[in-house]
Scaffold this active site. Structure first.
Site, PDB file in Angstrom:
ATOM      1  N   ARG A 168      46.939 102.669 -11.349  1.00 45.98           N
ATOM      2  CA  ARG A 168      48.220 102.132 -10.901  1.00 45.98           C
ATOM      3  C   ARG A 168      48.189 101.813  -9.400  1.00 45.98           C
ATOM      4  O   ARG A 168      48.857 100.906  -8.909  1.00 45.98           O
ATOM      5  CB  ARG A 168      49.321 103.162 -11.167  1.00 45.98           C
ATOM      6  CG  ARG A 168      50.722 102.597 -10.958  1.00 45.98           C
ATOM      7  CD  ARG A 168      51.359 103.092  -9.683  1.00 45.98           C
ATOM      8  NE  ARG A 168      52.490 102.277  -9.259  1.00 45.98           N
ATOM      9  CZ  ARG A 168      53.709 102.341  -9.770  1.00 45.98           C
ATOM     10  NH1 ARG A 168      53.991 103.145 -10.744  1.00 45.98           N
ATOM     11  NH2 ARG A 168      54.667 101.575  -9.295  1.00 45.98           N
ATOM     12  N   TYR A 171      47.135  98.231  -6.771  1.00 45.42           N
ATOM     13  CA  TYR A 171      48.014  97.267  -6.094  1.00 45.42           C
ATOM     14  C   TYR A 171      48.390  97.765  -4.698  1.00 45.42           C
ATOM     15  O   TYR A 171      48.233  97.061  -3.703  1.00 45.42           O
ATOM     16  CB  TYR A 171      49.250  97.081  -6.973  1.00 45.42           C
ATOM     17  CG  TYR A 171      50.428  96.392  -6.360  1.00 45.42           C
ATOM     18  CD1 TYR A 171      50.433  95.016  -6.162  1.00 45.42           C
ATOM     19  CD2 TYR A 171      51.570  97.105  -6.018  1.00 45.42           C
ATOM     20  CE1 TYR A 171      51.538  94.385  -5.627  1.00 45.42           C
ATOM     21  CE2 TYR A 171      52.677  96.485  -5.485  1.00 45.42           C
ATOM     22  CZ  TYR A 171      52.657  95.121  -5.287  1.00 45.42           C
ATOM     23  OH  TYR A 171      53.754  94.496  -4.755  1.00 45.42           O
TER      24      TYR A 171
HETATM   25  C1  UGA Z   1      57.467  97.733  -8.456  1.00 47.73           C
HETATM   26  C2  UGA Z   1      56.315  97.164  -7.621  1.00 47.73           C
HETATM   27  O1  UGA Z   1      55.129  97.753  -7.903  1.00 47.73           O
HETATM   28  C3  UGA Z   1      56.573  97.261  -6.167  1.00 47.73           C
HETATM   29  O2  UGA Z   1      55.565  96.640  -5.441  1.00 47.73           O
HETATM   30  C4  UGA Z   1      57.802  96.543  -5.837  1.00 47.73           C
HETATM   31  O3  UGA Z   1      58.033  96.682  -4.456  1.00 47.73           O
HETATM   32  C5  UGA Z   1      58.911  97.114  -6.642  1.00 47.73           C
HETATM   33  O4  UGA Z   1      58.628  97.117  -8.035  1.00 47.73           O
HETATM   34  C6  UGA Z   1      60.106  96.261  -6.413  1.00 47.73           C
HETATM   35  O5  UGA Z   1      60.699  95.737  -7.336  1.00 47.73           O
HETATM   36  O6  UGA Z   1      60.428  96.099  -5.231  1.00 47.73           O
HETATM   37  P1  UGA Z   1      58.405 100.018  -9.380  1.00 47.73           P
HETATM   38  O7  UGA Z   1      59.655 100.380  -8.646  1.00 47.73           O
HETATM   39  O8  UGA Z   1      57.611 101.184  -9.877  1.00 47.73           O
HETATM   40  O9  UGA Z   1      57.505  99.127  -8.426  1.00 47.73           O
HETATM   41  O10 UGA Z   1      58.735  99.048 -10.610  1.00 47.73           O
HETATM   42  P2  UGA Z   1      59.578  99.111 -11.950  1.00 47.73           P
HETATM   43  O11 UGA Z   1      58.716  98.523 -13.012  1.00 47.73           O
HETATM   44  O12 UGA Z   1      60.880  98.446 -11.727  1.00 47.73           O
HETATM   45  O13 UGA Z   1      59.764 100.664 -12.301  1.00 47.73           O
HETATM   46  C7  UGA Z   1      60.730 101.473 -11.712  1.00 47.73           C
HETATM   47  C8  UGA Z   1      60.786 102.774 -12.475  1.00 47.73           C
HETATM   48  O14 UGA Z   1      61.334 102.553 -13.772  1.00 47.73           O
HETATM   49  C9  UGA Z   1      59.451 103.474 -12.726  1.00 47.73           C
HETATM   50  O15 UGA Z   1      59.641 104.856 -12.619  1.00 47.73           O
HETATM   51  C10 UGA Z   1      59.110 103.107 -14.152  1.00 47.73           C
HETATM   52  O16 UGA Z   1      58.257 104.057 -14.772  1.00 47.73           O
HETATM   53  C11 UGA Z   1      60.491 103.102 -14.774  1.00 47.73           C
HETATM   54  N1  UGA Z   1      60.679 102.262 -15.990  1.00 47.73           N
HETATM   55  C12 UGA Z   1      60.280 100.979 -16.036  1.00 47.73           C
HETATM   56  C13 UGA Z   1      61.342 102.815 -17.096  1.00 47.73           C
HETATM   57  O17 UGA Z   1      61.714 104.001 -17.099  1.00 47.73           O
HETATM   58  N2  UGA Z   1      61.571 102.034 -18.184  1.00 47.73           N
HETATM   59  C14 UGA Z   1      61.186 100.746 -18.252  1.00 47.73           C
HETATM   60  O18 UGA Z   1      61.461 100.091 -19.299  1.00 47.73           O
HETATM   61  C15 UGA Z   1      60.523 100.193 -17.146  1.00 47.73           C
END
Ligand code: UGA
Length: 363
Positions: A168, A171
């Site tokens: 993970r 990136y």
């Molecule tokens: C992502 C990118 O990797 C970052 O570079 C970026 O800055 C950021 O999004 C952003 O939008 O600014 P992340 O926040 O981990 O990072 O992305 P998401 O896929 O939106 O996940 C957020 C959280 O939700 C994580 O804990 C993930 O495990 C969780 N999630 C995601 C769920 O619980 N259910 C889902 O269906 C999708």
């Protein structure tokens, strides 16, 4: 229109102008009267902007040496947004992720250094990785809740990624290396640079709905909208305990414009662009979205509204989460006079409303 002091005297280049952030930025720049040249393989979000008299759209990537030459030679301000930046790709498309976040932008940065153009590079809040307290907890060390310990500050917080097998972090590692390379090019060749670290921007045009206008797993907002629009339970990865600060895209674009209009204050700096007041865990996000969705549509919610899934089953092997991303925005406030304003509920309401207007509801 405020003069961009470094504009000489021509146009701004936006590499990756067709994505979620790119489209909002192009629109705002054109509204402010700045001519823009944009590059992207994707054009579905650009719509009528493509015909705008001050916008020249190149329907291509920027990897060809002659394109990199053209961008760096003919633009005194170059904004780089083109990257694979969706977590579902970090442990599945490793090579392309590293190429698009380090190898290609490094070539562009070298060209900008040679030509004396100012490169504004979109990095990520993910460079911070995990919090000190999250790492300690993972090692079985008791630590209390601490905003002070967890606050992410551009020039002092450590960047805590995981082991190589935790793919993970490919990136974040590529983005971090790119930030370090910008500084290296400043030292060796006087590159002018600025780094933006976005904290979960939300708004219209974000991501895609799988099977409608994209394939694969989008970020959490679009995943939850996909579930709500189709009457399915939202899926909470590992219980949805991770925390994020969601930032209205309009606030974010204001911050970026302030960076561009204040080159003396911005050059050689990294900026957190995020809203620390809009923090929620992902389970709380699901609850808020469910409530707002029923208010907007009057439709029933799925039963159960959400369910837990493991990270391994959702993302595959090699996924490890950022436990918390709480930005310190003191530097952007002090150097740029920027302050995010939109509340979390208003941000969600505007974004959910857009999704409901733009995608068919099928339940
Ligand atoms: C992502 C990118 O990797 C970052 O570079 C970026 O800055 C950021 O999004 C952003 O939008 O600014 P992340 O926040 O981990 O990072 O992305 P998401 O896929 O939106 O996940 C957020 C959280 O939700 C994580 O804990 C993930 O495990 C969780 N999630 C995601 C769920 O619980 N259910 C889902 O269906 C999708």
């Amino acid at each position: 229109m405020q003069e961009l002091p470094s504009m000489n005297p021509t146009r701004i280049a936006i590499v990756g102008c067709g994505g979620f952030v790119g489209v909002h930025l192009v629109k705002q720049m054109l509204d402010l009267g700045y001519p823009v040249d944009g590059w992207d393989l994707e054009d579905r979000r650009l719509g009528e902007l493509v015909g705008h008299k001050d916008f020249c759209f190149h329907h291509s990537d920027y990897s060809a040496p002659e394109t990199i030459d053209d961008i760096s030679k003919n633009h005194s301000v170059v904004i780089h947004l083109a990257a694979l930046c969706n977590p579902s790709l970090y442990n599945t498309e490793d090579q392309r992720v590293i190429q698009s976040n380090f190898i290609l932008p490094a070539r562009l940065a070298e060209a900008c250094a040679k030509e004396g153009s100012w490169l504004v590079y979109f990095s990520t809040s993910e460079v911070y990785g995990r919090t000190v307290s999250g790492v300690a907890r993972g090692m079985g060390i008791e630590v209390g809740e601490s905003n002070e310990l967890d606050l992410l500050t551009e020039d002092s917080s450590p960047l805590l990624l995981g082991a190589i097998g935790s793919r993970r972090w490919n990136y974040a590692c590529a983005k971090q290396l790119m930030e370090r390379y910008l500084l290296a090019l400043e030292v060796s060749s006087q590159l002018q640079w600025t780094v933006v670290r976005p904290f979960n921007f939300l708004g219209p045009e974000m991501d895609f709905i799988p099977g409608v206008d994209g394939e694969g797993v989008p970020r959490v907002m679009a995943c939850f909208m996909d579930a709500l629009l189709h009457g399915r339970s939202m899926e909470l990865v590992d219980g949805g305990g991770a925390r994020r600060c969601f930032t209205w895209i309009g606030d974010a674009i204001d911050g970026i414009i302030k960076i561009l209009e204040n080159p003396q204050a911005s050059r050689g700096q990294c900026f957190n662009i995020g809203n620390p007041k809009n923090e929620t865990d992902i389970c709380g996000l699901a609850a808020r979205m469910a409530g707002i969705y029923t208010q907007i549509t009057g439709r029933d919610l799925p039963n159960p509204v959400w369910k837990n899934v493991s990270a391994e089953s959702f993302y595959g092997p090699g996924y490890q989460d950022s436990d918390r991303r709480l930005p310190n925005v003191g530097k952007a406030r002090a150097l740029l006079g920027w302050e995010p304003r939109m509340t979390l509920d208003d941000t969600l309401r505007l974004t959910i409303d857009w999704f409901v207007q733009h995608y068919p509801v099928s339940h």
